[in-house]
Enzyme design. Structure first.
Site, PDB file in Angstrom:
ATOM      1  N   ARG A   1       0.824  -1.207   0.000  1.00 11.29           N
ATOM      2  CA  ARG A   1       0.000   0.000   0.000  1.00 11.29           C
ATOM      3  C   ARG A   1       0.861   1.262   0.000  1.00 11.29           C
ATOM      4  O   ARG A   1       0.473   2.288  -0.580  1.00 11.29           O
ATOM      5  CB  ARG A   1      -0.908  -0.001   1.232  1.00 11.29           C
TER       6      ARG A   1
ATOM      7  N   ASP B   1      -1.623   0.307   8.799  1.00  8.81           N
ATOM      8  CA  ASP B   1      -2.017   1.685   9.100  1.00  8.81           C
ATOM      9  C   ASP B   1      -1.607   2.087  10.517  1.00  8.81           C
ATOM     10  O   ASP B   1      -1.250   3.238  10.767  1.00  8.81           O
ATOM     11  CB  ASP B   1      -3.519   1.871   8.893  1.00  8.81           C
TER      12      ASP B   1
ATOM     13  N   ASN C   1      -1.794  -7.573   8.841  1.00 10.71           N
ATOM     14  CA  ASN C   1      -2.646  -6.570   9.480  1.00 10.71           C
ATOM     15  C   ASN C   1      -1.734  -5.438   9.980  1.00 10.71           C
ATOM     16  O   ASN C   1      -0.512  -5.550   9.946  1.00 10.71           O
ATOM     17  CB  ASN C   1      -3.419  -7.198  10.652  1.00 10.71           C
ATOM     18  N   CYS C   2      -2.341  -4.348  10.416  1.00  7.03           N
ATOM     19  CA  CYS C   2      -1.684  -3.291  11.189  1.00  7.03           C
ATOM     20  C   CYS C   2      -0.781  -2.361  10.393  1.00  7.03           C
ATOM     21  O   CYS C   2      -0.020  -1.584  10.981  1.00  7.03           O
ATOM     22  CB  CYS C   2      -0.852  -3.871  12.347  1.00  7.03           C
TER      23      CYS C   2
ATOM     24  N   ASP D   1     -11.028  -0.179  -1.408  1.00 10.96           N
ATOM     25  CA  ASP D   1     -11.978  -0.271  -2.514  1.00 10.96           C
ATOM     26  C   ASP D   1     -13.383  -0.643  -2.068  1.00 10.96           C
ATOM     27  O   ASP D   1     -14.308  -0.647  -2.881  1.00 10.96           O
ATOM     28  CB  ASP D   1     -11.485  -1.275  -3.557  1.00 10.96           C
TER      29      ASP D   1
END
Length: 741
Positions: free
Chosen positions: A560, A666, A663-664, A577
């Site tokens: 990302r 962000d 995960n995680c 999305d």
């Protein structure tokens, strides 16, 4: 003698049922209900958030919401909008600077009330570029001439205010120089003549030089070509000439006159292009050829620009032909500043290098849009009102039983036999009519019993239809022109790149995502980070902006934030999305980020606090009054700053944690931002509404909320041990714009 109908038995006219509401009471109740429904709809459908002062300074008038934009190119035939040249402006994180560069809000913000700006002309003097344009006073609806100056090659403009104000309407401020003097020839057809002004104190003060023509000329220009001066304009004094689009020509040895009429004047274009006869800007000379700009009236939408090459121009002959001329135009419709129409273009050689600069006006709504919306809205209101009245009359017929004794004859003199017979006859007729009305009411009441379940369904359906009609009327009248416009920062606009990460199982989400967000005004490009599976072809995605699919070699959430040198904007909106929100929500978030470009600005706040940090949702954060995490699944950031921090050596351990938990990512970015600053690094913007489509797809990693939050709490513990604590809590409703409540 006619006998009167028998009297009804005592009490026969009384209903055995409890008294029902009267028709007037019904009408009052229904109308009140509809008004409340309209108010509720307006609060729910229209943005609840206050607009910044700059956007409240002016409101478009009946002629539209015109503004002006700058175009640059290597030639007059290769002009591109200024945002395509990557020109930056330090103030307001405007990278790149984007059109429009001039709006009525800019003029009003300088202290000159305005509801309309159009017909811009450029005048270049040294390294300064002046723009003269028409501005309309919202009170008097009179056009005046205003000016602005740019000292950075057209990127930003400083308003100079109104520079020419007469007692009559002025527009089309054509400015030129002759013998070391600067002249302006504005349109003054309302005065019935064409006047020439000279600059006493350029560019702020002008004085009338002379009347060039005692004719109501519109869209007039003067060009020096092949040793003579040529005046081209449209004379609207004759009947129908304004609609026919005639072009008249005069020639002279001096722009001050006297002027001699052309032998073929008025000149008409060929049959297929007669509507382009009126000038749409300054003629220009390129490679020794003269080109004239005309305004081509499209079907029902207003004017568009068309260019003609003048092949013959003498005192006796005139010939021009249409040449290909295409300016890049946005496909975003009403969300683009010039999405509907344009009717003016001025092109000149740029003072820096070999570039050409053009300024064009544009409108986001078609001609007559406001009248159309009012007409349709009041039609809906009218249908709803008539329906209420008819329904009231119907209910009145059902509820009301008229006593027949009201119509028995009453005579004071028994000797007046003839008069009594006439009264009895009339009463008989009235009584028969009332009996029929009562029978009709009983018949309808028997079929539609409002106390029965079926009758209540009928009434509910009718009320629903009335509410829908009222809401449609409210939407058309008070809902604006339907455009979701961008918000300026310090009078400047910019653009951002929309970046989303997905894979083959979520292709249906991606198609909706691209089609919806590509219409947003400030979106420059959509970048799709493709993590897994066969990527779609660009033909499968319906988009109004360029779409680039970046295929990754490894399926990891760290993708990302991969450094991407092909991104053309400073601001990037990271958006999952499966999140759908309005374009206006994106525009508000983009404005807040431009005011705080060193922060993460997003729509989903979270709170991590306690001795052992625990990941908490938005509801808990609101209960505690603040937040210190913004989810990057819907957040703006400076991609160079954020991505560089994410792929720094210090973040290597954190990226490994992201891969181990899948995960995680962000949460890690929030820690990296907090590690670089002692002040707040996050900003929250409340969306009008947002839909998480992952709840319907079943493929989101966060579908099991409890397990998802447990993993994130583990990440918090690990990251706090590596990078220290997050910044202190950022309080809701602390920014002052009303968008973080």
């Amino acid at each position: 003698m006619l006998s009167s109908p028998p009297l009804p038995a005592a009490g026969a006219h009384r209903r055995r049922q409890p008294p029902a509401p009267s028709a007037p009471a019904y009408l009052a109740t229904t109308l009140t209900f509809l008004v409340l429904a309209a108010l509720a709809y307006s609060r729910a459908a229209f943005p609840r958030f206050p607009h910044p002062p700059a956007t409240r300074l002016c409101r478009p008038d009946a002629e539209g919401s015109w503004s002006a934009g700058v175009f640059l190119g290597d030639s007059p035939f290769s002009l591109k909008p200024i945002e395509h040249w990557g020109i930056s402006s330090g103030g307001g994180a405007a990278w790149p600077v984007a059109n429009p560069v001039l709006t009525c809000a800019d003029v009003a913000g300088a202290g000159f009330p305005s509801s309309f700006v159009a017909n811009p002309f450029l005048f270049i003097q040294g390294d300064a570029i002046y723009m003269f344009f028409e501005t309309k006073d919202p009170v008097t609806s009179q056009g005046d001439i205003a000016a602005a100056i740019s000292k950075d090659a057209g990127a930003t403009w400083q308003q100079l205010g109104v520079v020419l104000d007469e007692k009559w309407h002025l527009s089309y401020p054509y400015v030129f120089s002759y013998e070391n003097k600067t002249y302006m020839m504005p349109e003054s057809s309302k005065k019935g003549n064409l006047r020439l002004y000279y600059a006493v104190d350029f560019p702020l003060k002008w004085k009338s030089e002379k009347v060039l023509m005692e004719r109501p000329l519109v869209d007039s220009v003067i060009i020096n070509f092949q040793g003579s001066y040529w005046l081209l304009g449209s004379d609207i004094s004759s009947y129908g000439s304004k609609q026919r689009g005639e072009l008249c020509i005069w020639y002279s040895s001096s722009p001050l006159g006297p002027w001699n009429p052309h032998k073929q004047s008025p000149v008409h274009n060929n049959k297929d292009n007669r509507l382009s006869a009126r000038n749409g800007g300054r003629p220009f000379i390129y490679n020794g050829n003269l080109y004239r700009i005309g305004k081509d009236r499209g079907a029902g939408s207003g004017y568009n620009i068309q260019v003609f090459k003048v092949e013959v121009l003498t005192a006796n002959q005139y010939k021009e032909v249409v040449v290909p001329f295409v300016l890049e135009k946005s496909l975003k419709g009403r969300n683009a500043w010039n999405g509907a129409r344009s009717h003016h273009l001025d092109i000149q050689q740029h003072p820096l290098g070999q570039l050409w600069i053009g300024v064009m006006d544009g409108d986001r709504v078609p001609l007559g849009d406001s009248v159309h919306r009012l007409t349709v809205g009041y039609m809906f209101y009218g249908v709803a009102s008539i329906s209420v009245l008819l329904l009231g009359a119907l209910i009145g017929a059902i509820m009301c039983v008229l006593p027949l004794r009201w119509y028995l004859p009453h005579t004071e003199k028994r000797s007046d036999t003839l008069k009594t017979e006439k009264q009895v006859f009339l009463c008989h007729k009235f009584s028969s009519l009332i009996c029929n009305v009562n029978k009709l009411g009983s018949l309808i009441g028997g079929r539609i019993n409002y106390r029965a379940r079926k009758g209540r369904v009928y009434i509910a359906v009718i009320l629903l239809i009335l509410v829908v009609l009222t809401c449609f009327g409210t939407h058309y009248i008070f809902g604006g022109n339907g455009a979701e416009e961008p918000y300026p920062v310090k009078g400047r606009y910019s653009q951002f790149t929309l970046l989303t990460m997905t894979y083959d199982a979520r292709l249906w989400n991606l198609k909706m995502f691209v089609e919806h967000y590509s219409k947003c005004a400030s979106v420059r490009e959509i970048v799709v980070v493709w993590n897994k599976g066969r990527p779609p072809s660009l033909g499968e995605l319906k988009s109004m902006v360029p779409v680039r699919i970046r295929i990754e070699n490894k399926n990891t959430l760290n993708n990302r934030f991969n450094i991407d040198k092909e991104i053309k904007t400073k601001g990037v909106m990271e958006l999952d999305d499966d999140i759908m929100m309005t374009c206006d929500d994106l525009e508000r978030g983009f404005k807040v980020w431009r005011e705080h470009p060193d922060r993460i600005v997003g729509y989903y706040p979270r709170l991590a606090e306690g001795r052992l940090l625990e990941y908490r949702n938005e509801r808990y954060a609101r209960q505690q009054g603040g937040y210190n995490i913004i989810l990057t699944g819907a957040a703006f950031m400076d991609h160079e700053l954020a991505f560089k921090r994410y792929w720094s050596k210090e973040a290597e351990l954190g990226r490994q944690v992201v891969d181990s938990f899948f995960n995680c990512e962000d949460v890690l970015l929030n820690f990296l931002f907090a590690n670089e600053s002692s002040t707040s690094t996050v900003e929250y913007v409340k969306p009008t509404w947002a839909i998480d489509m992952s709840k319907f797809s079943g493929v989101a990693i966060s579908r099991n909320t409890q397990a998802h939050y447990h993993i994130r709490s583990k990440c918090l513990a690990i990251f706090s041990g590596i990078y220290g604590n997050l910044t202190s809590k950022r309080f809701f409703n602390s920014r002052g714009d009303g968008w973080d409540v």
